[in-house]
Scaffold this motif. Structure first.
Motif, PDB file in Angstrom:
ATOM      1  N   VAL A  88      -0.532  -7.013  -1.532  1.00 10.52           N
ATOM      2  CA  VAL A  88       0.125  -7.856  -2.542  1.00 10.52           C
ATOM      3  C   VAL A  88       1.507  -8.300  -2.048  1.00 10.52           C
ATOM      4  CG1 VAL A  88       1.122  -7.876  -4.866  1.00 10.52           C
ATOM      5  CG2 VAL A  88      -1.143  -6.878  -4.486  1.00 10.52           C
ATOM      6  N   LYS A 138       2.732 -12.166  -1.297  1.00 12.44           N
ATOM      7  CA  LYS A 138       3.916 -12.760  -1.919  1.00 12.44           C
ATOM      8  C   LYS A 138       4.886 -13.286  -0.862  1.00 12.44           C
ATOM      9  CE  LYS A 138       4.019 -10.555  -6.436  1.00 12.44           C
ATOM     10  NZ  LYS A 138       4.199 -11.834  -7.129  1.00 12.44           N
ATOM     11  N   GLU A 152      -1.776  -8.308 -10.476  1.00 11.93           N
ATOM     12  CA  GLU A 152      -1.480  -8.739  -9.111  1.00 11.93           C
ATOM     13  C   GLU A 152      -2.457  -8.122  -8.115  1.00 11.93           C
ATOM     14  OE1 GLU A 152       0.559 -10.891  -7.789  1.00 11.93           O
ATOM     15  OE2 GLU A 152       1.778 -11.447  -9.515  1.00 11.93           O
ATOM     16  N   SER A 203      -6.900  -8.491  -4.823  1.00 11.09           N
ATOM     17  CA  SER A 203      -5.563  -9.082  -4.924  1.00 11.09           C
ATOM     18  C   SER A 203      -5.713 -10.578  -4.743  1.00 11.09           C
ATOM     19  CB  SER A 203      -4.626  -8.505  -3.855  1.00 11.09           C
ATOM     20  OG  SER A 203      -5.105  -8.822  -2.561  1.00 11.09           O
ATOM     21  N   SER A 245      -2.450 -14.267  -8.539  1.00 15.22           N
ATOM     22  CA  SER A 245      -1.094 -13.969  -8.998  1.00 15.22           C
ATOM     23  C   SER A 245      -0.899 -14.327 -10.464  1.00 15.22           C
ATOM     24  CB  SER A 245      -0.082 -14.730  -8.133  1.00 15.22           C
ATOM     25  OG  SER A 245       1.228 -14.363  -8.461  1.00 15.22           O
ATOM     26  N   SER A 294       2.064  -7.734 -13.170  1.00 19.63           N
ATOM     27  CA  SER A 294       2.818  -8.907 -12.738  1.00 19.63           C
ATOM     28  C   SER A 294       4.236  -8.571 -12.297  1.00 19.63           C
ATOM     29  CB  SER A 294       2.856  -9.948 -13.862  1.00 19.63           C
ATOM     30  OG  SER A 294       1.551 -10.352 -14.210  1.00 19.63           O
TER      31      SER A 294
END
Length: 393
Positions: free
Chosen positions: A55, A59, A200, A242, A245, A286
């Motif tokens: 994750v 990101k 997430e 994952s 989002s 989140s």
């Protein structure tokens, strides 16, 4: 870790291992000669690696949460391509799911001299060797950064210190229909979340009693599930999800489906369980909070439960720098937190208005001005609860 030195003129080498504190020493170096020192470790690839790391890499790639340390760039480049891409994510996920037991192109650890200049915003250009020219005295600064490959949030167990990820003591419930299965029939079992919550990522391992059931495959529901996200071997199924989002999970819709075939008549919930020894069962919301998971049977006559007001125990406890306090509200309302010593003296207050759902805040020792045992009371217009906290020096 394995540590070695080499000398070119005259040629020579020697090696040793670090102790539990990561310390090493060489007592047979000859004054006036030049040496190179390096460190290696190439086992325990899965140690410290989880879907949470995936994750964080996702990101970073998307630019929503860029790595805050040069060493995280190095840790993420598990395929040694000098880039951080979906290929690294794929390699890490395959490791988590047990499809591989080692990275193909990189060791489990890389070591970087602490006195070297760290590259910026790239996984390339790191030094891995310490050089000592014409050595003529003891050197106490032959130090390395140890970088566990694939471990972005640095929760590896490096030997004598366990930097475990801090889970909230709240658990997300996996609600499944407790169906009666008929021998040789294939059944599609929906899995629900117990509440509305952000998503997430998640990971888990399921075990079934192989005399009764066999997991055939998984199918997508609210969560995107494909063959790259899970692995089935014998009576075990491992899942790593994952990439979706800020998804808000609806407890009335299935997260995913477990497709099982019964070998004999059996009740589903009697023969499936989470296997935490194989893979930590975790849910990442989140805000990147980490929650444990539990299996529970769904009562067909009861709708998913409404959120209730709860004050959770702070984590960690005891603590010596800061601690996180989680709480849940059944509706939007004003909340007051009162911290007080055993004699009733109030040492800190916090008040705010919060929406329905789960919330968390951090409190630091500098805000408390006390040590030892004290209490925290949470008050709303229809709820009061108290927890015992311990602040150590």
């Amino acid at each position: 870790a394995y540590v070695s030195w080499e000398r070119s003129n005259p040629a020579g080498s020697n090696s040793t291992y670090t102790n539990d504190n990561g310390e090493f020493n060489f007592t047979s170096l000859t004054s006036g000669m030049s040496y190179t020192i390096k460190s290696e470790k190439n086992f325990g690839f899965i140690n410290g690696v989880s879907t949470y790391d995936i994750v964080l890499i996702q990101k970073h790639i998307l630019g929503t949460q860029i790595f805050d340390s040069p060493l995280k760039y190095l840790a993420a480049d598990v395929n040694a391509s000098c880039t951080i891409t979906a290929a690294d994510i794929s390699e890490i996920r395959r490791l988590i799911l047990g499809k591989i037991n080692a990275f193909a192109l990189t060791p489990s650890w890389k070591f970087v001299p602490q006195n070297s200049i760290l590259p910026i915003n790239t996984p390339c250009g790191f030094e891995h060797i310490l050089e000592f020219n014409l050595i003529n005295r003891d050197h106490m600064n032959a130090d390395f950064y140890g970088v566990k490959m694939g471990d972005i949030n640095i929760d590896v167990d490096a030997g004598n210190v366990m930097n475990a990820s801090i889970r909230s003591d709240k658990k997300i419930q996996f609600i499944v229909e407790d169906l009666m299965l008929t021998s040789e029939n294939v059944q599609r079992i929906p899995v629900y979340a117990s509440e509305v919550i952000g998503f997430e990522g998640m990971q888990a391992a399921f075990n079934v009693d192989e005399d009764y059931l066999r997991i055939e495959n998984l199918e997508a529901g609210q969560l995107n599930v494909n063959a790259e996200n899970y692995a089935i071997k014998d009576n075990q199924c491992m899942v790593s999800l994952s990439g979706q989002s800020n998804v808000a999970i609806d407890p009335l819709q299935p997260l995913f489906y477990i497709i099982v075939k019964a070998k004999q008549n059996a009740r589903f919930m009697d023969h499936i369980r989470l296997n935490e020894d194989l893979l930590k069962a975790e849910w990442y919301d989140s805000d990147l909070n980490i929650y444990g998971l539990q299996f529970n049977a769904k009562n067909p006559n009861v709708k998913p439960t409404e959120t209730t007001t709860v004050l959770y125990q702070n984590m960690p406890n005891p603590f010596n720098e800061s601690t996180k306090i989680g709480f849940e509200l059944a509706s939007k309302q004003e909340v007051e937190f009162i911290f007080y010593e055993t004699n009733g003296k109030v040492i800190y207050r916090k008040t705010g208005t919060y929406n329905k759902g789960y919330h968390e805040f951090e409190i630091k020792k500098s805000e408390l001005n006390t040590f030892g045992v004290f209490f925290m009371q949470m008050n709303t217009n229809d709820f009061t609860d108290t927890k015992r906290l311990i602040l150590i020096r």
